[in-house]
Design a protein around this motif. Structure first.
Motif, PDB file in Angstrom:
ATOM      1  N   UNK A  39       0.820  -1.212   0.000  1.00  0.00           N
ATOM      2  CA  UNK A  39       0.000   0.000   0.000  1.00  0.00           C
ATOM      3  C   UNK A  39       0.851   1.259   0.000  1.00  0.00           C
ATOM      4  N   UNK A  40       0.630   2.114  -0.996  1.00  0.00           N
ATOM      5  CA  UNK A  40       1.345   3.391  -1.069  1.00  0.00           C
ATOM      6  C   UNK A  40       2.720   3.305  -1.699  1.00  0.00           C
ATOM      7  N   UNK A  41       3.120   2.094  -2.109  1.00  0.00           N
ATOM      8  CA  UNK A  41       4.445   1.944  -2.708  1.00  0.00           C
ATOM      9  C   UNK A  41       4.336   1.523  -4.166  1.00  0.00           C
ATOM     10  N   UNK A  42       5.475   1.454  -4.825  1.00  0.00           N
ATOM     11  CA  UNK A  42       5.445   1.131  -6.256  1.00  0.00           C
ATOM     12  C   UNK A  42       5.270  -0.379  -6.465  1.00  0.00           C
ATOM     13  N   UNK A 105      -3.603  -9.154 -14.122  1.00  0.00           N
ATOM     14  CA  UNK A 105      -4.864  -9.517 -13.500  1.00  0.00           C
ATOM     15  C   UNK A 105      -5.335  -8.419 -12.567  1.00  0.00           C
ATOM     16  N   UNK A 106      -6.518  -8.641 -11.983  1.00  0.00           N
ATOM     17  CA  UNK A 106      -7.121  -7.646 -11.099  1.00  0.00           C
ATOM     18  C   UNK A 106      -6.442  -7.594  -9.737  1.00  0.00           C
TER      19      UNK A 106
ATOM     20  N   UNK B  37      -4.136   2.668 -13.396  1.00  0.00           N
ATOM     21  CA  UNK B  37      -4.575   1.749 -12.348  1.00  0.00           C
ATOM     22  C   UNK B  37      -5.641   2.405 -11.494  1.00  0.00           C
ATOM     23  N   UNK B  38      -6.779   1.750 -11.377  1.00  0.00           N
ATOM     24  CA  UNK B  38      -7.854   2.221 -10.498  1.00  0.00           C
ATOM     25  C   UNK B  38      -7.652   1.589  -9.118  1.00  0.00           C
ATOM     26  N   UNK B  39      -8.138   2.227  -8.061  1.00  0.00           N
ATOM     27  CA  UNK B  39      -7.965   1.691  -6.699  1.00  0.00           C
ATOM     28  C   UNK B  39      -8.462   0.255  -6.590  1.00  0.00           C
ATOM     29  N   UNK B  40      -7.629  -0.620  -6.027  1.00  0.00           N
ATOM     30  CA  UNK B  40      -8.027  -2.002  -5.806  1.00  0.00           C
ATOM     31  C   UNK B  40      -8.045  -2.865  -7.043  1.00  0.00           C
TER      32      UNK B  40
END
Lengths: 113, 114
Positions: A39-42, A105-106, B37-40
């Motif tokens: 989170x918050x990183x590359x 992927x998602x 990129x969208x959140x999540x």
């Protein structure tokens, strides 16, 4: 349009437990990758896989990590004993040729508690 | 270790304004890809550039690859609120041992205000 699919979308696990993240790459692609994004990183490269073996891995990909292509479609990332710092989004990607266009992927959001 | 510097990290503009995001490295790229990129969610490919000096257009988005293949830019003309999101550049570098891994920039968070 072909796409890379990942399951589960969200996984919560206790520290020390094993997790397996699953990916189905695009069917005619030959090169497979795992990336992670804390989170918050590359976004960071973990490992690439070709011809049923690891072709390249980063320093992050230590002995706790392994990858497998158990059948013709799935590509899995296993973390043997999860740590709090493994909490991140994990993305699978595939390309048709080496250094080709990568489709992602998602993601699986892994939360280690 | 190849590094990719992306700037700016944050961009907040009004609808209708133009903007440019930059991606630079001290090493030569084999190719460079721009993602949104969208959140999540995972990064979604916008464009890939491979030839030095190449310019590609995608509606109001213009992508440029530097002649020396060490830099790239994304220019958005007349930004709309729908352009709001995280933009990432990612490069593969020339290396005899590279198997196509991508190195990502830090990302640019774009906010377009109505």
């Amino acid at each position: 349009e072909p796409e890379v699919t990942q399951t589960p979308s969200h996984q919560v696990t206790q520290m020390g437990q094993e997790v397996i993240l699953r990916c189905v790459p695009i069917s005619n692609h030959l090169y497979f990758y795992w990336y992670r994004q804390i989170l918050g990183q590359k976004v960071e490269f973990l490992v690439s896989f070709y011809n049923n073996e690891i072709s390249e891995k980063s320093e992050i990909f230590d002995d706790q990590f392994s990858v497998e292509r158990p059948d013709g479609s799935n590509f899995t990332l296993k973390i043997r004993s999860t740590k709090l710092e493994d909490s991140a989004m994990y993305f699978c990607a595939s390309t048709r040729v080496v250094a080709g266009v990568a489709f992602f992927g998602q993601g699986t959001r892994l939360t280690v508690v | 270790t190849q590094l990719l510097e992306q700037s700016p990290q944050f961009l907040s503009i009004q609808e209708g304004e133009n903007l440019t995001v930059y991606c630079n490295s001290s090493s030569v790229f084999s190719s460079l890809q721009w993602y949104r990129q969208e959140p999540g969610e995972g990064p979604v490919l916008l464009v890939t550039v491979v030839t030095g000096g190449e310019v590609k257009k995608l509606k109001r988005l213009t992508f440029q690859f530097g002649d020396a293949r060490k830099d790239s830019s994304l220019h958005i003309t007349a930004a709309q609120t729908g352009d709001t999101g995280l933009y990432l550049c990612a490069a593969s570098f020339r290396s005899g041992t590279s198997y196509g891994k991508l190195t990502f920039g830090q990302g640019t968070i774009l906010t377009v205000h109505p």
